[in-house]
Scaffold this motif. Structure first.
Motif, PDB file in Angstrom:
ATOM      1  N   SER A 105      63.127 -33.598 -21.875  1.00 53.98           N
ATOM      2  CA  SER A 105      62.476 -33.051 -22.904  1.00 53.98           C
ATOM      3  C   SER A 105      60.923 -33.422 -22.878  1.00 53.98           C
ATOM      4  O   SER A 105      60.905 -32.197 -22.527  1.00 53.98           O
ATOM      5  CB  SER A 105      62.511 -32.903 -23.939  1.00 53.98           C
ATOM      6  OG  SER A 105      63.741 -33.283 -24.980  1.00 53.98           O
ATOM      7  N   PHE A 106      60.631 -34.619 -22.300  1.00 61.41           N
ATOM      8  CA  PHE A 106      58.656 -34.146 -21.351  1.00 61.41           C
ATOM      9  C   PHE A 106      58.921 -33.637 -20.717  1.00 61.41           C
ATOM     10  O   PHE A 106      57.596 -33.212 -19.677  1.00 61.41           O
ATOM     11  CB  PHE A 106      58.703 -35.544 -21.307  1.00 61.41           C
ATOM     12  CG  PHE A 106      58.312 -36.213 -22.666  1.00 61.41           C
ATOM     13  CD1 PHE A 106      57.399 -35.640 -24.330  1.00 61.41           C
ATOM     14  CD2 PHE A 106      58.821 -37.459 -23.188  1.00 61.41           C
ATOM     15  CE1 PHE A 106      57.177 -36.010 -25.110  1.00 61.41           C
ATOM     16  CE2 PHE A 106      58.580 -37.948 -25.179  1.00 61.41           C
ATOM     17  CZ  PHE A 106      58.166 -37.005 -26.040  1.00 61.41           C
ATOM     18  N   VAL A 107      59.559 -33.863 -19.474  1.00 62.25           N
ATOM     19  CA  VAL A 107      59.757 -33.133 -18.030  1.00 62.25           C
ATOM     20  C   VAL A 107      59.727 -31.771 -17.620  1.00 62.25           C
ATOM     21  O   VAL A 107      58.915 -30.622 -17.555  1.00 62.25           O
ATOM     22  CB  VAL A 107      61.332 -33.814 -17.033  1.00 62.25           C
ATOM     23  CG1 VAL A 107      60.731 -32.698 -15.775  1.00 62.25           C
ATOM     24  CG2 VAL A 107      60.633 -35.052 -16.907  1.00 62.25           C
ATOM     25  N   ALA A 108      60.643 -30.916 -19.307  1.00 57.53           N
ATOM     26  CA  ALA A 108      61.000 -29.886 -19.404  1.00 57.53           C
ATOM     27  C   ALA A 108      59.388 -29.315 -20.074  1.00 57.53           C
ATOM     28  O   ALA A 108      58.618 -28.284 -19.822  1.00 57.53           O
ATOM     29  CB  ALA A 108      61.382 -29.437 -20.177  1.00 57.53           C
ATOM     30  N   ALA A 109      58.688 -30.307 -20.923  1.00 50.91           N
ATOM     31  CA  ALA A 109      57.450 -29.412 -21.273  1.00 50.91           C
ATOM     32  C   ALA A 109      56.390 -29.687 -20.551  1.00 50.91           C
ATOM     33  O   ALA A 109      55.303 -28.553 -20.435  1.00 50.91           O
ATOM     34  CB  ALA A 109      57.290 -30.430 -22.720  1.00 50.91           C
ATOM     35  N   LEU A 110      56.479 -30.168 -19.820  1.00 56.92           N
ATOM     36  CA  LEU A 110      54.953 -30.743 -18.672  1.00 56.92           C
ATOM     37  C   LEU A 110      55.542 -29.162 -17.527  1.00 56.92           C
ATOM     38  O   LEU A 110      54.777 -28.469 -17.166  1.00 56.92           O
ATOM     39  CB  LEU A 110      55.188 -31.656 -17.994  1.00 56.92           C
ATOM     40  CG  LEU A 110      54.241 -31.816 -16.091  1.00 56.92           C
ATOM     41  CD1 LEU A 110      53.026 -31.605 -17.567  1.00 56.92           C
ATOM     42  CD2 LEU A 110      55.062 -33.135 -15.903  1.00 56.92           C
ATOM     43  N   CYS A 111      56.589 -29.019 -17.876  1.00 62.57           N
ATOM     44  CA  CYS A 111      56.797 -27.623 -16.447  1.00 62.57           C
ATOM     45  C   CYS A 111      56.075 -26.344 -16.824  1.00 62.57           C
ATOM     46  O   CYS A 111      56.120 -25.452 -16.303  1.00 62.57           O
ATOM     47  CB  CYS A 111      58.803 -27.799 -16.006  1.00 62.57           C
ATOM     48  SG  CYS A 111      58.622 -29.366 -14.786  1.00 62.57           S
ATOM     49  N   VAL A 112      56.945 -26.113 -18.400  1.00 58.51           N
ATOM     50  CA  VAL A 112      56.576 -25.156 -19.278  1.00 58.51           C
ATOM     51  C   VAL A 112      54.994 -25.576 -19.137  1.00 58.51           C
ATOM     52  O   VAL A 112      54.594 -23.932 -19.402  1.00 58.51           O
ATOM     53  CB  VAL A 112      57.288 -25.320 -20.831  1.00 58.51           C
ATOM     54  CG1 VAL A 112      56.705 -23.724 -21.712  1.00 58.51           C
ATOM     55  CG2 VAL A 112      58.950 -24.453 -19.864  1.00 58.51           C
ATOM     56  N   MET A 113      54.058 -25.830 -19.474  1.00 55.92           N
ATOM     57  CA  MET A 113      52.797 -25.992 -19.730  1.00 55.92           C
ATOM     58  C   MET A 113      52.519 -25.416 -18.027  1.00 55.92           C
ATOM     59  O   MET A 113      51.433 -24.659 -18.209  1.00 55.92           O
ATOM     60  CB  MET A 113      52.235 -26.935 -19.965  1.00 55.92           C
ATOM     61  CG  MET A 113      51.099 -27.918 -20.042  1.00 55.92           C
ATOM     62  SD  MET A 113      50.134 -28.694 -20.213  1.00 55.92           S
ATOM     63  CE  MET A 113      50.149 -29.445 -18.474  1.00 55.92           C
ATOM     64  N   ILE A 114      52.696 -26.287 -17.880  1.00 55.64           N
ATOM     65  CA  ILE A 114      52.344 -25.339 -15.825  1.00 55.64           C
ATOM     66  C   ILE A 114      52.321 -24.464 -15.554  1.00 55.64           C
ATOM     67  O   ILE A 114      51.492 -23.825 -15.200  1.00 55.64           O
ATOM     68  CB  ILE A 114      52.256 -26.747 -14.991  1.00 55.64           C
ATOM     69  CG1 ILE A 114      52.335 -28.022 -14.850  1.00 55.64           C
ATOM     70  CG2 ILE A 114      52.232 -25.406 -13.530  1.00 55.64           C
ATOM     71  CD1 ILE A 114      52.711 -28.689 -13.869  1.00 55.64           C
ATOM     72  N   ALA A 115      53.986 -23.321 -15.184  1.00 58.58           N
ATOM     73  CA  ALA A 115      53.950 -22.344 -15.517  1.00 58.58           C
ATOM     74  C   ALA A 115      53.268 -21.423 -16.492  1.00 58.58           C
ATOM     75  O   ALA A 115      52.744 -20.029 -15.875  1.00 58.58           O
ATOM     76  CB  ALA A 115      55.260 -22.265 -15.653  1.00 58.58           C
ATOM     77  N   MET A 116      53.245 -21.818 -18.050  1.00 58.63           N
ATOM     78  CA  MET A 116      52.415 -21.044 -18.632  1.00 58.63           C
ATOM     79  C   MET A 116      50.751 -20.747 -18.459  1.00 58.63           C
ATOM     80  O   MET A 116      50.140 -19.843 -18.210  1.00 58.63           O
ATOM     81  CB  MET A 116      52.453 -21.312 -20.262  1.00 58.63           C
ATOM     82  CG  MET A 116      53.885 -21.492 -20.368  1.00 58.63           C
ATOM     83  SD  MET A 116      54.556 -19.547 -20.214  1.00 58.63           S
ATOM     84  CE  MET A 116      53.894 -18.779 -21.168  1.00 58.63           C
ATOM     85  N   ALA A 117      50.913 -21.944 -17.771  1.00 64.41           N
ATOM     86  CA  ALA A 117      48.666 -22.457 -17.591  1.00 64.41           C
ATOM     87  C   ALA A 117      48.786 -21.111 -16.336  1.00 64.41           C
ATOM     88  O   ALA A 117      47.458 -20.647 -16.579  1.00 64.41           O
ATOM     89  CB  ALA A 117      47.992 -24.109 -17.679  1.00 64.41           C
ATOM     90  N   VAL A 118      49.352 -21.530 -15.577  1.00 68.19           N
ATOM     91  CA  VAL A 118      48.970 -20.585 -13.866  1.00 68.19           C
ATOM     92  C   VAL A 118      49.104 -19.183 -14.641  1.00 68.19           C
ATOM     93  O   VAL A 118      48.121 -18.910 -13.958  1.00 68.19           O
ATOM     94  CB  VAL A 118      50.244 -20.722 -13.352  1.00 68.19           C
ATOM     95  CG1 VAL A 118      50.125 -19.469 -11.859  1.00 68.19           C
ATOM     96  CG2 VAL A 118      50.513 -22.652 -12.544  1.00 68.19           C
ATOM     97  N   TYR A 119      50.879 -18.683 -15.534  1.00 71.37           N
ATOM     98  CA  TYR A 119      50.135 -17.431 -15.556  1.00 71.37           C
ATOM     99  C   TYR A 119      48.709 -16.843 -16.040  1.00 71.37           C
ATOM    100  O   TYR A 119      48.344 -15.696 -16.049  1.00 71.37           O
ATOM    101  CB  TYR A 119      51.986 -16.920 -16.263  1.00 71.37           C
ATOM    102  CG  TYR A 119      51.784 -15.560 -16.216  1.00 71.37           C
ATOM    103  CD1 TYR A 119      52.596 -14.892 -14.976  1.00 71.37           C
ATOM    104  CD2 TYR A 119      51.960 -15.193 -17.425  1.00 71.37           C
ATOM    105  CE1 TYR A 119      52.859 -13.272 -15.490  1.00 71.37           C
ATOM    106  CE2 TYR A 119      51.540 -13.600 -17.519  1.00 71.37           C
ATOM    107  CZ  TYR A 119      52.816 -12.642 -16.525  1.00 71.37           C
ATOM    108  OH  TYR A 119      52.780 -11.361 -16.374  1.00 71.37           O
ATOM    109  N   THR A 120      48.806 -18.033 -17.431  1.00 68.80           N
ATOM    110  CA  THR A 120      47.257 -17.666 -18.346  1.00 68.80           C
ATOM    111  C   THR A 120      46.168 -17.538 -17.142  1.00 68.80           C
ATOM    112  O   THR A 120      45.716 -16.753 -17.681  1.00 68.80           O
ATOM    113  CB  THR A 120      47.822 -18.251 -19.571  1.00 68.80           C
ATOM    114  OG1 THR A 120      48.716 -18.524 -20.041  1.00 68.80           O
ATOM    115  CG2 THR A 120      46.327 -18.281 -20.648  1.00 68.80           C
ATOM    116  N   GLY A 121      46.227 -18.645 -16.437  1.00 69.84           N
ATOM    117  CA  GLY A 121      44.531 -18.290 -15.837  1.00 69.84           C
ATOM    118  C   GLY A 121      45.049 -17.327 -14.926  1.00 69.84           C
ATOM    119  O   GLY A 121      43.253 -17.066 -14.634  1.00 69.84           O
ATOM    120  N   GLU A 122      46.260 -16.381 -14.563  1.00 71.97           N
ATOM    121  CA  GLU A 122      45.820 -15.452 -13.314  1.00 71.97           C
ATOM    122  C   GLU A 122      45.742 -13.736 -14.444  1.00 71.97           C
ATOM    123  O   GLU A 122      45.737 -13.405 -13.492  1.00 71.97           O
ATOM    124  CB  GLU A 122      47.077 -15.626 -12.600  1.00 71.97           C
ATOM    125  CG  GLU A 122      46.407 -16.687 -11.947  1.00 71.97           C
ATOM    126  CD  GLU A 122      45.800 -16.265 -10.703  1.00 71.97           C
ATOM    127  OE1 GLU A 122      44.917 -14.958 -10.396  1.00 71.97           O
ATOM    128  OE2 GLU A 122      45.282 -17.351 -10.306  1.00 71.97           O
TER     129      GLU A 122
END
Length: 156
Positions: A105-122
């Protein structure tokens, strides 16, 4: 079944469901005439939406977002299976299912956070976000909550 087990399994299922809906739907960016997702864009022409698939000809941040969302989906599925396993009598030997589910679950949270941060930043400030984007960001804290509950379950 204890209430903590049921609550943790439900939280894992909802987290995974939100992530899958966000990943598959095409309402990441939306306005009155069009909406776009990770896989295709649609434009309203009259009363009909005309959609075009993105394919692989997209900017790098799309690839990064897709990849990390998939990694999060797989980790979330491991978590969900680990937490729902005892309900259905699934045995994995001596492996602690709650601890495995918590880590997943923590790995999933980290991956989702990275994905969403990249998309939001761009895409920040370029358009209004749709419900898929919101579900993606909602999956992140839900996976963290699931991980915390699973660690509590493991400690009990």
């Amino acid at each position: 079944m204890q209430p903590l087990q049921i609550g943790t399994a439900v939280c894992a299922f909802i987290s995974l469901l939100f992530l899958l809906i966000a990943l598959c739907s095409n309402n990441w960016l939306a306005n009155a005439l069009s909406h776009a997702g990770l896989w295709k864009s649609c434009v309203n022409i009259g009363l009909v939406y005309t959609c075009v698939s993105h394919g692989m000809n997209v900017k790098d941040y799309y690839h990064a977002t897709r990849a990390f969302m998939f990694f999060g989906m797989f980790a979330g599925a491991v978590s969900c299976i680990g937490l729902c396993g005892p309900i259905f009598g699934l045995q994995l030997g001596t492996i602690s299912k709650a601890k495995t589910a918590a880590i997943a679950s923590f790995v999933a949270a980290l991956c989702v956070m990275i994905a969403m941060a990249v998309y939001t930043g761009e895409t920040g400030g370029k358009a209004s976000y749709g419900f898929s984007f919101g579900l993606g960001w909602t999956a992140f804290p839900l996976f963290r909550i699931t991980g915390g509950l699973a660690f509590q379950m493991n400690a009990a």
